[in-house]
Structure formats: structure tokens, C-alpha cells
Write an enzyme that holds these catalytic residues in place. Structure first.
Site, PDB file in Angstrom:
ATOM      1  N   GLY A  11       0.839  -1.199   0.000  1.00 45.14           N
ATOM      2  CA  GLY A  11       0.000   0.000   0.000  1.00 45.14           C
ATOM      3  C   GLY A  11       0.870   1.243   0.000  1.00 45.14           C
ATOM      4  N   ALA A  13       1.652   3.463  -2.078  1.00 38.76           N
ATOM      5  CA  ALA A  13       1.196   4.707  -2.692  1.00 38.76           C
ATOM      6  C   ALA A  13       0.054   5.346  -1.912  1.00 38.76           C
ATOM      7  CB  ALA A  13       0.755   4.453  -4.139  1.00 38.76           C
ATOM      8  N   GLN A  15      -1.975   6.803   1.737  1.00 42.23           N
ATOM      9  CA  GLN A  15      -1.755   7.897   2.696  1.00 42.23           C
ATOM     10  C   GLN A  15      -0.684   7.578   3.724  1.00 42.23           C
ATOM     11  OE1 GLN A  15      -4.415  10.567   4.647  1.00 42.23           O
ATOM     12  NE2 GLN A  15      -5.831   8.821   4.637  1.00 42.23           N
ATOM     13  N   GLY A  17       1.573   5.272   3.555  1.00 40.15           N
ATOM     14  CA  GLY A  17       2.833   5.090   2.841  1.00 40.15           C
ATOM     15  C   GLY A  17       3.544   6.403   2.593  1.00 40.15           C
ATOM     16  N   ARG A  92     -13.344  -0.109   3.575  1.00 43.74           N
ATOM     17  CA  ARG A  92     -14.768  -0.453   3.507  1.00 43.74           C
ATOM     18  C   ARG A  92     -15.468   0.504   2.547  1.00 43.74           C
ATOM     19  NH1 ARG A  92     -18.828  -2.342   8.004  1.00 43.74           N
ATOM     20  NH2 ARG A  92     -16.976  -2.523   9.290  1.00 43.74           N
ATOM     21  N   ARG A  98     -19.424  -5.950   7.186  1.00 46.34           N
ATOM     22  CA  ARG A  98     -18.187  -6.374   7.843  1.00 46.34           C
ATOM     23  C   ARG A  98     -17.643  -7.668   7.237  1.00 46.34           C
ATOM     24  NH1 ARG A  98     -16.206  -7.784  13.271  1.00 46.34           N
ATOM     25  NH2 ARG A  98     -17.716  -9.455  13.186  1.00 46.34           N
ATOM     26  N   GLY A 130      -2.687  -2.644   8.035  1.00 43.01           N
ATOM     27  CA  GLY A 130      -3.946  -2.581   7.274  1.00 43.01           C
ATOM     28  C   GLY A 130      -5.086  -3.269   8.009  1.00 43.01           C
ATOM     29  N   ASN A 131      -6.234  -2.617   8.024  1.00 44.03           N
ATOM     30  CA  ASN A 131      -7.385  -3.138   8.777  1.00 44.03           C
ATOM     31  C   ASN A 131      -8.238  -4.140   7.998  1.00 44.03           C
ATOM     32  OD1 ASN A 131      -7.195  -1.937  11.318  1.00 44.03           O
ATOM     33  ND2 ASN A 131      -7.758   0.049  10.427  1.00 44.03           N
ATOM     34  N   ASP A 159      -2.866   3.029  19.056  1.00 42.27           N
ATOM     35  CA  ASP A 159      -3.791   3.127  20.192  1.00 42.27           C
ATOM     36  C   ASP A 159      -3.006   3.379  21.482  1.00 42.27           C
ATOM     37  OD1 ASP A 159      -6.010   2.253  18.426  1.00 42.27           O
ATOM     38  OD2 ASP A 159      -4.822   0.420  18.398  1.00 42.27           O
ATOM     39  N   HIS A 187      -7.685  -4.130  17.529  1.00 38.30           N
ATOM     40  CA  HIS A 187      -7.537  -2.746  17.074  1.00 38.30           C
ATOM     41  C   HIS A 187      -8.865  -2.329  16.446  1.00 38.30           C
ATOM     42  CE1 HIS A 187      -6.288   0.922  15.189  1.00 38.30           C
ATOM     43  NE2 HIS A 187      -6.685   0.460  14.026  1.00 38.30           N
TER      44      HIS A 187
HETATM   45  P1  NAI Z   1      -5.078   4.358   1.577  1.00 36.07           P
HETATM   46  O1  NAI Z   1      -6.371   3.905   0.992  1.00 36.07           O
HETATM   47  O2  NAI Z   1      -4.631   5.768   1.419  1.00 36.07           O
HETATM   48  O3  NAI Z   1      -3.912   3.448   0.998  1.00 36.07           O
HETATM   49  C1  NAI Z   1      -4.004   2.063   0.914  1.00 36.07           C
HETATM   50  C2  NAI Z   1      -3.173   1.646  -0.263  1.00 36.07           C
HETATM   51  O4  NAI Z   1      -3.153   0.224  -0.298  1.00 36.07           O
HETATM   52  C3  NAI Z   1      -3.720   2.103  -1.607  1.00 36.07           C
HETATM   53  O5  NAI Z   1      -2.703   2.824  -2.304  1.00 36.07           O
HETATM   54  C4  NAI Z   1      -4.099   0.815  -2.309  1.00 36.07           C
HETATM   55  O6  NAI Z   1      -3.866   0.866  -3.703  1.00 36.07           O
HETATM   56  C5  NAI Z   1      -3.149  -0.174  -1.634  1.00 36.07           C
HETATM   57  N1  NAI Z   1      -3.564  -1.572  -1.745  1.00 36.07           N
HETATM   58  C6  NAI Z   1      -4.814  -2.090  -1.746  1.00 36.07           C
HETATM   59  N2  NAI Z   1      -4.781  -3.413  -1.935  1.00 36.07           N
HETATM   60  C7  NAI Z   1      -3.476  -3.752  -2.036  1.00 36.07           C
HETATM   61  C8  NAI Z   1      -2.798  -4.960  -2.273  1.00 36.07           C
HETATM   62  N3  NAI Z   1      -3.469  -6.102  -2.442  1.00 36.07           N
HETATM   63  N4  NAI Z   1      -1.450  -4.949  -2.320  1.00 36.07           N
HETATM   64  C9  NAI Z   1      -0.776  -3.801  -2.183  1.00 36.07           C
HETATM   65  N5  NAI Z   1      -1.364  -2.606  -1.978  1.00 36.07           N
HETATM   66  C10 NAI Z   1      -2.700  -2.584  -1.915  1.00 36.07           C
HETATM   67  O7  NAI Z   1      -5.136   3.940   3.108  1.00 36.07           O
HETATM   68  P2  NAI Z   1      -4.197   4.400   4.309  1.00 36.07           P
HETATM   69  O8  NAI Z   1      -4.777   5.591   4.930  1.00 36.07           O
HETATM   70  O9  NAI Z   1      -2.783   4.416   3.861  1.00 36.07           O
HETATM   71  O10 NAI Z   1      -4.445   3.173   5.320  1.00 36.07           O
HETATM   72  C11 NAI Z   1      -3.994   1.885   5.012  1.00 36.07           C
HETATM   73  C12 NAI Z   1      -4.607   0.889   5.964  1.00 36.07           C
HETATM   74  O11 NAI Z   1      -4.167   1.125   7.298  1.00 36.07           O
HETATM   75  C13 NAI Z   1      -6.130   0.921   6.022  1.00 36.07           C
HETATM   76  O12 NAI Z   1      -6.608  -0.422   6.080  1.00 36.07           O
HETATM   77  C14 NAI Z   1      -6.422   1.607   7.336  1.00 36.07           C
HETATM   78  O13 NAI Z   1      -7.669   1.234   7.851  1.00 36.07           O
HETATM   79  C15 NAI Z   1      -5.291   1.088   8.171  1.00 36.07           C
HETATM   80  N6  NAI Z   1      -4.995   1.839   9.376  1.00 36.07           N
HETATM   81  C16 NAI Z   1      -4.583   1.125  10.472  1.00 36.07           C
HETATM   82  C17 NAI Z   1      -4.249   1.752  11.635  1.00 36.07           C
HETATM   83  C18 NAI Z   1      -3.807   0.965  12.819  1.00 36.07           C
HETATM   84  O14 NAI Z   1      -3.578   1.573  13.867  1.00 36.07           O
HETATM   85  N7  NAI Z   1      -3.650  -0.350  12.776  1.00 36.07           N
HETATM   86  C19 NAI Z   1      -4.355   3.217  11.749  1.00 36.07           C
HETATM   87  C20 NAI Z   1      -4.733   3.889  10.538  1.00 36.07           C
HETATM   88  C21 NAI Z   1      -5.046   3.202   9.393  1.00 36.07           C
END
Ligand code: NAI
Length: 328
Positions: A11, A13, A15, A17, A92, A98, A130-131, A159, A187
Site C-alpha cells: 500500500g 502509494a 496515505q 505510505g 470499507r 463487515r 492494514g485493517n 492506540d 484494534h
Molecule cells: P489508503 O487507501 O490511502 O492506501 C491504501 C493503499 O493500499 C492504496 O494505495 C491501495 O492501492 C493499496 N492496496 C490495496 N490493496 C493492495 C494490495 N493487495 N497490495 C498492495 N497494496 C494494496 O489507506 P491508508 O490511509 O494508507 O491506510 C492503510 C490501511 O491502514 C487501512 O486499512 C487503514 O484502515 C489502516 N490503518 C490502520 C491503523 C492501525 O492503527 N492499525 C491506523 C490507521 C489506518
């Protein structure tokens, strides 16, 4: 000079990342003496965006960044990686239940677990951001039978850091004076941030606060719902803080948690604290040289027991769902 450590980020590319890659390349994760090679995985439609991010990484001329590999094929991108930070996931979408979310992510983490099993370095450690992070980690772990289970963890450090920050604000003590914070469970909004074992300047945090109502009605929900509050305020989800926590978690895992303190990490339960064996649940852990141990012997009162049980039940339900889907 030292051999570069190969760090995969999925992921890349997205946010998170956009913040995470620059922190890693600057040396915040592995230290200022260790060169790093970034292995960046994205899906095909995001490879062009990723190209732009790589241009910016190049333009930083980071002294420690010895190379960048990009692509959409996990078995190529994960080749030889020592650390894999699995950030990319399916968000989502509208109308998605879910179960749909678990299924969409199940496909991703099944494939990535298999690819890591096949091509990662023997010493690989895998952190899932990733969630739904805990269950995604469970799926990846189950699909990587040759990688020891203790090499997988899911991120609850954000958290944990949020809890430190809230307690710091309440007590007027710097975060550096606060130790032994614990996030238990999933989480998710059911997580249990536990101040009853935490200390402020060496004194029991709950006693320092002296306000059970604040703990129950303010602290716990504020920490648990912080993600939603940030979406409300910023218009998009927490990214820089999630990246920072991802760095903190991986750094402490590889180098060690501070003496006299512990960190929160979701790891495979061995049945400690009556968390069913095999669930990836957050615990207080100490870390050293790439391994972790669950802190033992903490007394859990009825209030904490109820909170831990509720979050763990949610994890067991998620496990049942993905098991029903044949993903584990
Ligand atoms: P985002 O949507 O900006 O970026 C996610 C990226 O993952 C996208 O560029 C997408 O193309 C890529 N992606 C999707 N499927 C993929 C695959 N099969 N292989 C490689 N890349 C893939 O989301 P953001 O904001 O960067 O968040 C990423 C994840 O982190 C989300 O699931 C979010 O819920 C989770 N998250 C977890 C936190 C935690 O504390 N554990 C806190 C904040 C976010």
C-alpha cells in the site's frame, strides 16, 4: 559498509505510505547507521502514483536509502525481505458489510502470506497495519506455515500512543514519564486501553488520576474512537500518526522495548490472560532483538476482565467468519 536491510511496505502509494516511506528512508526505523532497501508493493492501478512517490524519495537523496524495488507481484517484491510492513488493505466501501470487508482483505492477506512464505528472508518479521489488522495478521500467519507464528504482529501501537497522549494531557506529565500502558484485544472500537497497570512518574496512573468516571467515560472512549474523531476533523483517516506508530512498533520489536517498560502489540495468544490460544490479540509485551514476550502476572480486576473479554469475543467472531470463508 553494512548490508542494507530489505523492508517491504505494501500500500506504498497510499496515505500512510506517503509518510512511512520517508521516515524509514531517513533512518527512523533502523537507525542512522543502517542502509535500507525499500520493496514497495501496490496494486496495478496505483503503480503510477507510486512512481511519483519514488521520484520524491529519490529527490530526498537520503544517504541511507540504497535502493527501491516496486511492483504489483508480491512474490517478486517480497523477495529476500527482512521486514514486511503490510499497510495496504481494502477500505470499507459504501454498502459493504463487515463480512465483505473481511472477505476482500482475506484474499489480499492470503496471497501475501503465501508470497512471504515462499520468498521472504529467513529472519523476516511481519507487521500488519492494514485493517482489520488483527484478523489480517491471523490470515497471513496461517497462510505462511514455514514462517514461525511469532514473526507476525498487528499494530496497536497507535492506540497505545494515543493512550499515552491522553493520560499525559490529563496529568500534566510528559509522555516520557508514563510507562506500562497497555492496549488489550482488537484494534477496533472494542479495544481496551488499560491505565490500571500504567504508571505516571512511577506512581500508579489510576491513583494519580483519581477519577474513575474520567477513565470510563472519557479516556477509554476517546482512545478507542480517536480514529473516527480524526476523520471528522481532517476529512481523511489518520495517516502520519499511523505511520509513526508503525515505525515505533517495528523499531522496538527489532531493537527492544525500554528497560522497566513495555509496549502494546497484537501477537498470537498462548492463552495468557485467558485470551483463547491462537487469536492475534493485543497484549503488554516486552521485546528484544526481534522477539517478544507477553508480560505475565498482571492482576486483572472485574472491570478490566469485562473489557478484555468483550474485545476478545469480537476477535473470536472475526476468526470464525474468516474460517467459515475458508481463509484460515
Ligand atoms: P489508503 O487507501 O490511502 O492506501 C491504501 C493503499 O493500499 C492504496 O494505495 C491501495 O492501492 C493499496 N492496496 C490495496 N490493496 C493492495 C494490495 N493487495 N497490495 C498492495 N497494496 C494494496 O489507506 P491508508 O490511509 O494508507 O491506510 C492503510 C490501511 O491502514 C487501512 O486499512 C487503514 O484502515 C489502516 N490503518 C490502520 C491503523 C492501525 O492503527 N492499525 C491506523 C490507521 C489506518
Amino acid at each position: 559498509s553494512a548490508t542494507p536491510v530489505k523492508v517491504a511496505v505494501t500500500g506504498a502509494a497510499g496515505q500512510i505510505g506517503y509518510s512511512l516511506l520517508f521516515r524509514i528512508a531517513a533512518g527512523d526505523l533502523l537507525g542512522k547507521d543502517t542502509p535500507v532497501q525499500l520493496h514497495l508493493l501496490e496494486i496495478e492501478p496505483a503503480l503510477k502514483t507510486l512512481e511519483g512517490v519514488v521520484m520524491e524519495l529519490d529527490d530526498c537523496a537520503f544517504p541511507l536509502l540504497s535502493g527501491i524495488v516496486t511492483g504489483a507481484d508480491a512474490t517478486k517484491v517480497f523477495d529476500g525481505v527482512n521486514l514486511a510492513l503490510l499497510v495496504g488493505a481494502r477500505p470499507r466501501g459504501p454498502g459493504m458489510e463487515r463480512g465483505d470487508l473481511l472477505e476482500a482483505n482475506g484474499a489480499i492477506f492470503t496471497a501475501q502470506g503465501k508470497a512471504l512464505n515462499e520468498v521472504a528472508a529467513d529472519d523476516v518479521r511481519i507487521g500488519v497495519t492494514g485493517n482489520p489488522a488483527n484478523t489480517n495478521a491471523l490470515i497471513a500467519m496461517t497462510n505462511a506455515p514455514d514462517i514461525p507464528d511469532e514473526r507476525f504482529s498487528a499494530l496497536t501501537r497507535l492506540d497505545h500512543n494515543r493512550a499515552l497522549s491522553q493520560l499525559s494531557a490529563k496529568t500534566g506529565s510528559p509522555v516520557t514519564d508514563i510507562t506500562k500502558m497497555t492496549i488489550w484485544g482488537n484494534h477496533s472500537a472494542t479495544q481496551y486501553p488499560d491505565v490500571f497497570h500504567a504508571e505516571v512518574g512511577g506512581r500508579n496512573a489510576a491513583e494519580v488520576v483519581g477519577d474513575q468516571a474520567w477513565i470510563e467515560d472519557d479516556f477509554i472512549p476517546t482512545v478507542a474512537k480517536r480514529g473516527a474523531a480524526i476523520i471528522d476533523a481532517r476529512g481523511s483517516s489518520s495517516a502520519a500518526s499511523a505511520a509513526s506508530a508503525t515505525v515505533d512498533a517495528a523499531r522496538d520489536w527489532l531493537t527492544g522495548s525500554p528497560e522497566g517498560d513495555w509496549v502494546s502489540m497484537a501477537v498470537k495468544s498462548d492463552g495468557s490472560y485467558d485470551v483463547p490460544e491462537g487469536l492475534i490479540s493485543s497484549f503488554p509485551v516486552t521485546t528484544k532483538d526481534g522477539s517478544w514476550e507477553i508480560v505475565q502476572g498482571l492482576e486483572i480486576d472485574d472491570f478490566s476482565r469485562g473489557k478484555i473479554d468483550a474485545s476478545v469475543k469480537e476477535l473470536a467472531d472475526e476468526r470464525d467468519t474468516v474460517s467459515g470463508l475458508g481463509l484460515i
